[in-house]
Design a protein around this motif. Structure first.
Motif, mmCIF file in Angstrom:
data_model
loop_
_atom_site.group_PDB
_atom_site.id
_atom_site.type_symbol
_atom_site.label_atom_id
_atom_site.label_comp_id
_atom_site.label_asym_id
_atom_site.label_seq_id
_atom_site.Cartn_x
_atom_site.Cartn_y
_atom_site.Cartn_z
ATOM 1 N N SER A 163 86.416 15.943 29.430
ATOM 2 C CA SER A 163 85.935 17.282 29.794
ATOM 3 C C SER A 163 84.703 17.662 28.979
ATOM 4 C CB SER A 163 87.043 18.318 29.601
ATOM 5 O OG SER A 163 87.469 18.356 28.248
ATOM 6 N N ASP A 164 84.683 17.294 27.696
ATOM 7 C CA ASP A 164 83.511 17.572 26.867
ATOM 8 C C ASP A 164 82.306 16.788 27.364
ATOM 9 O OD1 ASP A 164 85.098 19.196 25.339
ATOM 10 O OD2 ASP A 164 85.380 17.745 23.731
ATOM 11 N N ALA A 165 82.518 15.537 27.727
ATOM 12 C CA ALA A 165 81.433 14.699 28.235
ATOM 13 C C ALA A 165 80.886 15.265 29.542
ATOM 14 C CB ALA A 165 81.927 13.269 28.436
ATOM 15 N N ALA A 166 81.766 15.788 30.375
ATOM 16 C CA ALA A 166 81.330 16.367 31.650
ATOM 17 C C ALA A 166 80.464 17.601 31.410
ATOM 18 C CB ALA A 166 82.548 16.741 32.495
ATOM 19 N N ARG A 167 80.828 18.422 30.418
ATOM 20 C CA ARG A 167 80.047 19.616 30.116
ATOM 21 C C ARG A 167 78.638 19.250 29.645
ATOM 22 N NH1 ARG A 167 84.655 22.832 26.594
ATOM 23 N NH2 ARG A 167 86.345 22.159 27.930
ATOM 24 N N THR A 168 78.537 18.303 28.724
ATOM 25 C CA THR A 168 77.217 17.923 28.216
ATOM 26 C C THR A 168 76.390 17.229 29.290
ATOM 27 O OG1 THR A 168 78.169 15.896 27.284
ATOM 28 C CG2 THR A 168 77.967 17.791 25.816
ATOM 29 N N VAL B 76 84.118 25.615 16.184
ATOM 30 C CA VAL B 76 83.040 26.139 17.013
ATOM 31 C C VAL B 76 82.258 24.996 17.656
ATOM 32 C CG1 VAL B 76 80.902 27.491 17.003
ATOM 33 C CG2 VAL B 76 82.827 28.159 15.533
ATOM 34 N N PRO B 77 82.171 24.935 19.001
ATOM 35 C CA PRO B 77 81.331 23.923 19.644
ATOM 36 C C PRO B 77 79.851 24.264 19.493
ATOM 37 C CG PRO B 77 82.336 25.341 21.302
ATOM 38 C CD PRO B 77 82.926 25.743 19.980
ATOM 39 N N PHE B 78 79.055 23.248 19.219
ATOM 40 C CA PHE B 78 77.613 23.402 18.976
ATOM 41 C C PHE B 78 76.888 22.465 19.945
ATOM 42 C CE2 PHE B 78 74.128 22.464 15.558
ATOM 43 C CZ PHE B 78 73.189 23.131 16.327
ATOM 44 N N TYR B 79 76.101 23.049 20.865
ATOM 45 C CA TYR B 79 75.387 22.276 21.880
ATOM 46 C C TYR B 79 73.901 22.202 21.530
ATOM 47 C CZ TYR B 79 79.605 23.029 24.682
ATOM 48 O OH TYR B 79 80.898 23.064 25.135
ATOM 49 N N TYR B 80 73.364 20.992 21.536
ATOM 50 C CA TYR B 80 71.929 20.828 21.303
ATOM 51 C C TYR B 80 71.470 19.519 21.951
ATOM 52 C CZ TYR B 80 73.537 17.856 17.405
ATOM 53 O OH TYR B 80 74.163 16.897 16.644
ATOM 54 N N PHE B 81 70.164 19.387 22.085
ATOM 55 C CA PHE B 81 69.544 18.258 22.787
ATOM 56 C C PHE B 81 69.100 17.203 21.777
ATOM 57 C CE2 PHE B 81 66.428 16.430 25.873
ATOM 58 C CZ PHE B 81 67.257 16.391 26.988
ATOM 59 N N ARG C 76 69.395 13.819 25.782
ATOM 60 C CA ARG C 76 70.621 14.344 26.399
ATOM 61 C C ARG C 76 71.257 15.392 25.491
ATOM 62 N NH1 ARG C 76 75.380 12.156 24.360
ATOM 63 N NH2 ARG C 76 75.073 10.513 22.810
ATOM 64 N N PHE C 77 72.094 16.209 26.086
ATOM 65 C CA PHE C 77 72.853 17.196 25.320
ATOM 66 C C PHE C 77 74.013 16.516 24.591
ATOM 67 C CE2 PHE C 77 70.842 20.850 27.344
ATOM 68 C CZ PHE C 77 70.980 21.827 26.358
ATOM 69 N N VAL C 78 74.297 17.031 23.406
ATOM 70 C CA VAL C 78 75.482 16.591 22.675
ATOM 71 C C VAL C 78 76.312 17.820 22.335
ATOM 72 C CG1 VAL C 78 74.377 14.538 21.713
ATOM 73 C CG2 VAL C 78 74.290 16.690 20.444
ATOM 74 N N ARG C 79 77.575 17.599 22.105
ATOM 75 C CA ARG C 79 78.500 18.670 21.731
ATOM 76 C C ARG C 79 79.120 18.289 20.402
ATOM 77 N NH1 ARG C 79 84.113 20.318 22.388
ATOM 78 N NH2 ARG C 79 84.283 22.487 23.124
ATOM 79 N N GLU C 80 78.787 19.039 19.376
ATOM 80 C CA GLU C 80 79.298 18.797 18.037
ATOM 81 C C GLU C 80 80.210 19.949 17.663
ATOM 82 O OE1 GLU C 80 77.353 18.394 13.551
ATOM 83 O OE2 GLU C 80 76.151 18.002 15.325
#
Length: 239
Positions: free
Chosen positions: A4-9, A224-229, A233-237
């Protein structure tokens, strides 16, 4: 990373590439910004407050977003009626540069409260401090962080806060449109397909649904999820 996380990014990456395929803007440094996800939990399904940005906006026109905006210089100096919880402040300071200190983190909370007042006419300042900007941010949870990728017309490093209306004694029916946001609407957090939302807003709502399923109280020290490029590609940390 889960499926699910991979799908979001992947969706965030696809959305970014689609919007920059024809016109790529020059590099810009992201500006600190904050949004407040105000939640009405009086019904079976919690509802979040969103409003529509006008056609003239250079960034995300005609889309429904959470009230929010960039942190102004004065926000760092504004007094607070009640401060952020220590666990929230600690999370805000994580993954930041050395010059980003307590006053900057508090300024983000003030920015979120100020924008809520300016864009939805909902004051988070207690009545004893009427006619001043002195918000109570003690109920703010740090829900997510996202940095706009390079190539966009505007770039922000946005911290998304969340809190419940009843914690602050706010009446959801008193919201009013503003020049910045119109058609202010309380949308069920799990059923918002009737309104056009930015991809990142949909992702943050998905994170919110999951967080509430894990614990309806939204713990203050949650991950806390942290989204950045990064590297195309986007990553979710997690912070």
């Amino acid at each position: 990373m889960s499926n699910s996380d991979a799908a979001r990014t992947a969706l965030l990456t696809e959305d970014h590439l689609a919007r920059t395929s024809e016109k790529r803007h020059p590099p810009r440094t992201p500006r600190d910004a904050a949004s407040l996800i105000l939640l009405d939990r009086s019904g079976k399904v919690p509802r979040a407050l969103l409003g529509k940005r006008g056609k003239a906006h250079a960034f995300m026109p005609d889309l429904y977003v959470f009230p929010g905006g960039r942190r102004d210089p004065g926000d760092n100096r504004a007094p607070l009626a009640r401060p952020l919880r220590d666990e929230v402040l600690d999370k805000l300071l994580a993954k930041t540069k050395a010059r980003f200190r307590d006053h900057a983190a508090r300024g983000l909370a003030v920015a979120a409260a100020r924008e809520m007042m300016e864009e939805a006419h909902l004051s988070l300042t207690p009545s004893e401090y009427a006619n001043a900007l002195r918000p109570d941010v003690s109920h703010f949870r740090f829900l997510a962080r996202a940095i706009t990728p390079p190539g966009q017309s505007r770039r922000f490093d946005t911290r998304f806060f969340a809190c419940f209306c009843d914690e602050l004694g706010l009446d959801p029916s008193t919201v009013r449109d503003s020049e910045e946001l119109h058609d202010l609407t309380w949308l069920p957090i799990n059923a918002h397909e009737s309104h056009p939302l930015p991809r990142i807003t949909k992702v943050i709502l998905t994170d919110l649904v999951q967080a509430l399923e894990d614990d309806p109280s939204l713990p203050f020290g949650k991950t806390v999820p942290f989204y950045y490029f990064r590297n195309g590609r986007f990553v979710r940390e997690l912070i």
